[in-house]
Scaffold this motif. Structure first.
Motif, short mmCIF file in Angstrom:
data_model
loop_
_atom_site.label_atom_id
_atom_site.label_comp_id
_atom_site.label_asym_id
_atom_site.label_seq_id
_atom_site.Cartn_x
_atom_site.Cartn_y
_atom_site.Cartn_z
N THR A 1 -0.53 -3.96 22.37
CA THR A 1 -1.62 -4.28 23.31
C THR A 1 -2.99 -4.10 22.66
N HIS B 1 -4.62 -8.44 25.25
CA HIS B 1 -3.16 -8.60 25.29
C HIS B 1 -2.49 -7.44 26.03
N GLU B 2 -1.67 -7.76 27.00
CA GLU B 2 -0.89 -6.76 27.73
C GLU B 2 0.59 -7.07 27.53
N HIS B 3 1.44 -6.06 27.77
CA HIS B 3 2.89 -6.36 27.74
C HIS B 3 3.36 -6.92 29.08
N THR B 4 2.57 -6.67 30.14
CA THR B 4 2.91 -7.15 31.48
C THR B 4 1.66 -7.82 32.04
N PHE B 5 1.72 -9.10 32.32
CA PHE B 5 0.53 -9.80 32.81
C PHE B 5 0.96 -10.95 33.71
N THR C 1 -4.24 -13.55 34.23
CA THR C 1 -4.91 -12.27 34.00
C THR C 1 -6.18 -12.48 33.17
N ARG D 1 -6.33 -4.03 29.76
CA ARG D 1 -5.47 -2.89 30.11
C ARG D 1 -5.92 -2.18 31.38
N GLU E 1 -3.79 -3.24 34.93
CA GLU E 1 -2.51 -2.67 35.37
C GLU E 1 -2.52 -1.15 35.25
N SER E 2 -3.72 -0.57 35.04
CA SER E 2 -3.77 0.87 34.80
C SER E 2 -3.56 1.70 36.06
#
Ligand code: FA5
Length: 335
Positions: free
Chosen positions: A196, A200-204, A309, A322, A325-326
Motif C-alpha cells: 500500500t 494504493h489499497e489492498h481493499t478498495f 475510491t 489509506r 478504510e482506516s
C-alpha cells in the motif's frame, strides 16, 4: 451485646435488600459502618466489657463487620450493573441526545454515480466478492498463464476461489443472466495483494459499467464517461484518453484525470505526474460476449472499470487513500 450485634446484622441485611440506587446504598453504609455508624459504636463499646467476654464478643463483632463489608460490596456491584443496564430503562426520564452517524464518503460518491447512471437508463447490480477463478479471469479472455493475472494478484482461497480483484467479474455473469441488450453498473469492493501507498489499497471500491446492444461504438463510451464525470464534479474536469491493454476489451483505453489534489503540478497521489489513472475502459472483446452467450456478430458493447475510491479522493481532495478504510472517526466526521 452479642444479641445486639446479631440484631444489627439482620437489620442491615434487610435494609440492603430494599436499596434501589447507589446513593441510597452509600448512605446506608455510612449509617452503619461509617465513623459514627451504629456498628462502629458497638465495636467501640467492646473495650468496656468484662475481660472474659472481650475476646469472644470482639471476635464476633469483627466477623460481623467483615461480613457486612462483603455484603455491601456485593450490593454495590449489583446496583452498578443494574444502573448500567438498559434493562433498567426508565421511559419517563428525559432522553439523551445521541450522535447521528452518516454515510461514508465512498458511499456518498457511489450513490451520486449511481444516480447519474440511472438517469442514462442503467440498472445497478451487486455480485459476489468471493469469486471463482473462472469469472474473475478465465472467461475474461485471461487464461491460466496470462500475464494480466500477475498485475492483479489477489488473495487466493482453496478450490479455485479468490477475493475478486476487479468488478469485471460480473461482466459474464450479467450477460449470462440477462442477455442482450444490457445496460448496467456494478459498484463494489475489490481486493488486491498490494504494497500500500498514498494511492494504493489492498481493499478498495470499483464501479464497473457494461453496455451491450446493437451498434454500440467508442463515441457512446466517451460520451457516457464525460456525463459521469460532470455529474460527480459539477464542472468540467480535464481528462485524457490513451491506449491501455486489458484482455477483455478491444480496443482498450485508460482514461486519466488531471490530479485535483495538486492541480496537476505533481504530488505523492499522482506520483508527481499530474495525472491519475481513474477509469480504464474499452469495447467488449468478442470472446467475452461469446462467453456470456451473446453473438458478437450481432451485438457490440463497451465496458469500464472506474476506480471509485480514487474518484472519492479527487472529489474531496484526500491525499492518502489509506484514510478511507482506516475507521478513524476524526477523519470520517469531516464528511
Ligand atoms: C481493472 O481492474 C479492470 N477491471 C478495469 C476495466 C474494466 C478495464 C472494464 C476495461 C474494461 P485496473 O487494475 O487498472 O483495471 O483498476 C481499475 C481502477 O481501479 C484503476 O484505474 C484505479 O483507479 C483503481 N485501482 C487499481 N488498483 C488500485 C489500488 N490498489 N487501490 C486503489 N485503487 C486502485
Amino acid at each position: 451485646m452479642e444479641q445486639e450485634l446479631k440484631k444489627l446484622k439482620d437489620k442491615v441485611i434487610k435494609d440492603i435488600s430494599d436499596v434501589k440506587d447507589s446513593k441510597f446504598l452509600a448512605d446506608l453504609k455510612t449509617k452503619y459502618l461509617g465513623r459514627k455508624g451504629e456498628l462502629t459504636g458497638l465495636l467501640k463499646n467492646v473495650k468496656d466489657l468484662a475481660d472474659e467476654e472481650k475476646p469472644r464478643v470482639g471476635k464476633l463483632a469483627n466477623e460481623i463487620k467483615n461480613e457486612l463489608l462483603q455484603v455491601f460490596s456485593k450490593a454495590e456491584q449489583i446496583i452498578q450493573g443494574k444502573e448500567n443496564s438498559i434493562l433498567d430503562f426508565d421511559s419517563t426520564l428525559p432522553g439523551k441526545r445521541a450522535e447521528l452517524g452518516h454515510l461514508h464518503p465512498s458511499t456518498i460518491v457511489q450513490y451520486e454515480v449511481e444516480e447519474a447512471f440511472k438517469q442514462m437508463g442503467f440498472n445497478v447490480y451487486d455480485g459476489p466478492q468471493v469469486e471463482s477463478e473462472y469469472y474473475n479471469f478465465t472467461d475474461l479472455n485471461t487464461p491460466d498463464d496470462h500475464p494480466y493475472r500477475y498485475s492483479q494478484d489477489t488473495f487466493w482461497l482453496e478450490g479455485g476461489f479468490l477475493l475478486r480483484s476487479q468488478t469485471s467479474n460480473l461482466q459474464v455473469r450479467m450477460l449470462e443472466k440477462y442477455g442482450a441488450p444490457f445496460r448496467g453498473i456494478f459498484p463494489g469492493r475489490v481486493f488486491r495483494n498490494e504494497a500500500t501507498d498514498a494511492s494504493h489499497e489492498h481493499t478498495f471500491y470499483q464501479l464497473e459499467g457494461l453496455m451491450v446492444d446493437k451498434d454500440i461504438n467508442i463515441g457512446n463510451l466517451i460520451a457516457t464517461m464525460r456525463a459521469l464525470l460532470s455529474a460527480v464534479f459539477n464542472k468540467e474536469v480535464e481528462v485524457r484518453l490513451r491506449p491501455g491493454f486489458f484482455p477483455f476489451v478491444e480496443p482498450g483505453f485508460e482514461m486519466d484525470i488531471r490530479c485535483l489534489i495538486c492541480d496537476g503540478s505533481g504530488c505523492s497521489v499522482c506520483k508527481q505526474s499530474g495525472w491519475l489513472e481513474l477509469m480504464p475502459c474499452g469495447m467488449v472483446h468478442p470472446k467475452v460476449l461469446s462467453a456470456g452467450g451473446i453473438d458478437p456478430n450481432k451485438y457490440s458493447g463497451f465496458a469500464f472499470g472506474l476506480g471509485l475510491t480514487r474518484l472519492v479522493m479527487m472529489k474531496y481532495k484526500i491525499d492518502d487513500i489509506r484514510l478511507l478504510e482506516s475507521g478513524d472517526l476524526r477523519f470520517l466526521r469531516q464528511f
